[in-house]
Design a protein around this motif. Sequence first.
Motif, PDB file in Angstrom:
ATOM      1  N   PHE A   1      21.833 -12.795 -17.252  1.00  0.00           N
ATOM      2  CA  PHE A   1      20.589 -14.030 -16.636  1.00  0.00           C
ATOM      3  C   PHE A   1      20.038 -13.342 -15.398  1.00  0.00           C
ATOM      4  N   ILE A   2      20.830 -12.811 -14.534  1.00  0.00           N
ATOM      5  CA  ILE A   2      20.382 -12.204 -13.344  1.00  0.00           C
ATOM      6  C   ILE A   2      19.358 -10.889 -13.435  1.00  0.00           C
ATOM      7  N   VAL A   3      19.699  -9.982 -14.296  1.00  0.00           N
ATOM      8  CA  VAL A   3      19.050  -8.788 -14.390  1.00  0.00           C
ATOM      9  C   VAL A   3      17.523  -9.229 -15.067  1.00  0.00           C
ATOM     10  N   GLU A   4      17.583 -10.151 -15.776  1.00  0.00           N
ATOM     11  CA  GLU A   4      16.302 -10.542 -16.511  1.00  0.00           C
ATOM     12  C   GLU A   4      15.217 -10.634 -15.514  1.00  0.00           C
ATOM     13  N   PHE A   5      15.620 -10.972 -14.135  1.00  0.00           N
ATOM     14  CA  PHE A   5      14.642 -11.192 -13.138  1.00  0.00           C
ATOM     15  C   PHE A   5      14.105  -9.818 -12.617  1.00  0.00           C
ATOM     16  N   TYR A   6      14.656  -8.785 -13.130  1.00  0.00           N
ATOM     17  CA  TYR A   6      14.245  -7.472 -12.786  1.00  0.00           C
ATOM     18  C   TYR A   6      13.702  -6.732 -13.911  1.00  0.00           C
ATOM     19  N   ARG A   7      13.864  -7.209 -15.180  1.00  0.00           N
ATOM     20  CA  ARG A   7      13.550  -6.620 -16.264  1.00  0.00           C
ATOM     21  C   ARG A   7      12.116  -7.316 -16.773  1.00  0.00           C
ATOM     22  N   GLU A   8      11.278  -6.073 -17.291  1.00  0.00           N
ATOM     23  CA  GLU A   8      10.043  -6.568 -17.831  1.00  0.00           C
ATOM     24  C   GLU A   8      10.106  -7.290 -19.170  1.00  0.00           C
ATOM     25  N   PRO A   9       9.745  -8.749 -18.969  1.00  0.00           N
ATOM     26  CA  PRO A   9       9.671  -9.445 -20.339  1.00  0.00           C
ATOM     27  C   PRO A   9       8.881  -8.782 -21.649  1.00  0.00           C
ATOM     28  N   ASP A  10       9.538  -9.077 -22.745  1.00  0.00           N
ATOM     29  CA  ASP A  10       8.919  -8.580 -23.940  1.00  0.00           C
ATOM     30  C   ASP A  10       7.317  -8.989 -23.857  1.00  0.00           C
ATOM     31  N   SER A  11       6.564  -8.047 -24.347  1.00  0.00           N
ATOM     32  CA  SER A  11       4.957  -8.173 -24.103  1.00  0.00           C
ATOM     33  C   SER A  11       4.425  -9.229 -25.028  1.00  0.00           C
ATOM     34  N   HIS A  12       4.952  -9.389 -26.290  1.00  0.00           N
ATOM     35  CA  HIS A  12       4.531 -10.338 -27.090  1.00  0.00           C
ATOM     36  C   HIS A  12       5.099 -11.715 -26.864  1.00  0.00           C
ATOM     37  N   ILE A  13       5.978 -11.868 -26.124  1.00  0.00           N
ATOM     38  CA  ILE A  13       6.757 -13.132 -25.699  1.00  0.00           C
ATOM     39  C   ILE A  13       6.334 -13.743 -24.374  1.00  0.00           C
ATOM     40  N   GLY A  14       6.421 -12.418 -23.446  1.00  0.00           N
ATOM     41  CA  GLY A  14       6.147 -13.174 -22.194  1.00  0.00           C
ATOM     42  C   GLY A  14       7.361 -14.028 -21.510  1.00  0.00           C
ATOM     43  N   PHE A  15       6.945 -15.154 -20.865  1.00  0.00           N
ATOM     44  CA  PHE A  15       7.886 -16.179 -20.405  1.00  0.00           C
ATOM     45  C   PHE A  15       7.996 -17.293 -21.317  1.00  0.00           C
ATOM     46  N   ASP A  16       9.293 -17.737 -21.416  1.00  0.00           N
ATOM     47  CA  ASP A  16       9.625 -18.676 -22.459  1.00  0.00           C
ATOM     48  C   ASP A  16       9.480 -19.851 -22.004  1.00  0.00           C
ATOM     49  N   MET A  17       9.850 -20.419 -20.787  1.00  0.00           N
ATOM     50  CA  MET A  17       9.922 -21.479 -20.172  1.00  0.00           C
ATOM     51  C   MET A  17       9.988 -21.684 -18.731  1.00  0.00           C
ATOM     52  N   LEU A  18       9.517 -22.744 -18.293  1.00  0.00           N
ATOM     53  CA  LEU A  18       8.922 -23.168 -16.788  1.00  0.00           C
ATOM     54  C   LEU A  18       8.185 -22.118 -16.167  1.00  0.00           C
ATOM     55  N   GLY A  19       7.590 -21.251 -16.903  1.00  0.00           N
ATOM     56  CA  GLY A  19       6.776 -20.114 -16.149  1.00  0.00           C
ATOM     57  C   GLY A  19       7.472 -18.920 -15.730  1.00  0.00           C
ATOM     58  N   TRP A  20       8.724 -19.079 -15.938  1.00  0.00           N
ATOM     59  CA  TRP A  20       9.502 -17.771 -15.365  1.00  0.00           C
ATOM     60  C   TRP A  20      10.653 -17.470 -16.135  1.00  0.00           C
ATOM     61  N   MET A  21      11.110 -18.336 -17.073  1.00  0.00           N
ATOM     62  CA  MET A  21      12.408 -17.882 -17.736  1.00  0.00           C
ATOM     63  C   MET A  21      11.996 -16.946 -19.076  1.00  0.00           C
ATOM     64  N   THR A  22      12.878 -15.975 -19.315  1.00  0.00           N
ATOM     65  CA  THR A  22      12.568 -15.052 -20.409  1.00  0.00           C
ATOM     66  C   THR A  22      13.523 -15.218 -21.337  1.00  0.00           C
ATOM     67  N   ARG A  23      13.217 -14.951 -22.761  1.00  0.00           N
ATOM     68  CA  ARG A  23      13.832 -15.056 -23.913  1.00  0.00           C
ATOM     69  C   ARG A  23      15.352 -14.685 -23.709  1.00  0.00           C
ATOM     70  N   GLY A  24      15.741 -13.619 -23.046  1.00  0.00           N
ATOM     71  CA  GLY A  24      17.001 -13.171 -22.742  1.00  0.00           C
ATOM     72  C   GLY A  24      17.679 -14.206 -22.087  1.00  0.00           C
ATOM     73  N   GLN A  25      16.922 -14.800 -20.879  1.00  0.00           N
ATOM     74  CA  GLN A  25      17.678 -15.783 -20.210  1.00  0.00           C
ATOM     75  C   GLN A  25      18.130 -16.979 -20.760  1.00  0.00           C
ATOM     76  N   LEU A  26      17.214 -17.386 -21.817  1.00  0.00           N
ATOM     77  CA  LEU A  26      17.184 -18.504 -22.595  1.00  0.00           C
ATOM     78  C   LEU A  26      18.400 -18.374 -23.444  1.00  0.00           C
ATOM     79  N   LEU A  27      18.678 -17.171 -24.202  1.00  0.00           N
ATOM     80  CA  LEU A  27      19.864 -17.113 -24.767  1.00  0.00           C
ATOM     81  C   LEU A  27      21.039 -16.893 -24.226  1.00  0.00           C
ATOM     82  N   SER A  28      21.061 -16.507 -22.965  1.00  0.00           N
ATOM     83  CA  SER A  28      22.089 -16.361 -22.211  1.00  0.00           C
ATOM     84  C   SER A  28      22.739 -17.759 -21.565  1.00  0.00           C
TER      85      SER A  28
END
Length: 276
Positions: A215-242
Amino acid sequence: MLKYPELDPVAFSLGPLTVHWYGLMYLAGFVAAWTLATHRAGKDWTPLKKNHVDDLIVWAAIGVIVGGRFGYVFFYQFERFLEDPAWLFRVWEGGMSFHGGLIGVIVAMALYARKLKIHFLALMDFVAPMVPPGLGFGRLGNFIGQELWGRETTSEWGMIFPKDPEEKIRHASQLYQAALEGLLLFIILFLYSRKPRPTGTVGSLFLICYGSFRFIVEFYREPDSHIGFDMLGWMTRGQLLSIPMIVIGVALFVYFNLKGIPKSQEKSSDSVNIKS
């Protein structure tokens, strides 16, 4: 700014056979897991004997590969799967997911525990410390292959990846993940599991720590280009799954400690007479 080292993703070639560093990192992860499992198997508080280790690694490898592929397709590329279902089986085109691999390993270990007639949770406690080295090696493979790079940064430890068409100064998030998910997570689990613990707590601690680190590292990792941010304008798919990993891990860790689930070493006696 740091300079990206001159690293060739191809380790070596033998005629038509090309061996990539990423593949060697996977191999290194399994070797590390086998070494640790062999070292710990047979102790009074572990559920396996040394003659079970080879089969354990095979079952785990199948779980990682099958689960990792299915997870990537269904978690990250489901639309592509709907357009071309056969793509699921074209593994040579790339695409693996840790969260899918984790599910695959859990299923494989449940089947293996049933085969040996041993406590599933005790087996997961045994397996959990074996996972971080493979994660660390895998992230090093991502770094060498210049994939899954970080977000743009102005910090002095950023770097430009030669394969980045935008030539942005980015976080080397693969190395952050290698340090947290690989090295630090291994140290935590190795030290915690050096003596008998309530059954299920080692595996639960893995869920808590990996989910938190990811969850922490996802703040420094580029989101998947075809997904972008999943929720709240800042949460990535990796964070959502974590998030479920962290919540379930905390709940199970507290439950197994408070309820006084039988210790792993008490179950290990069941495995003494197991024949492979």
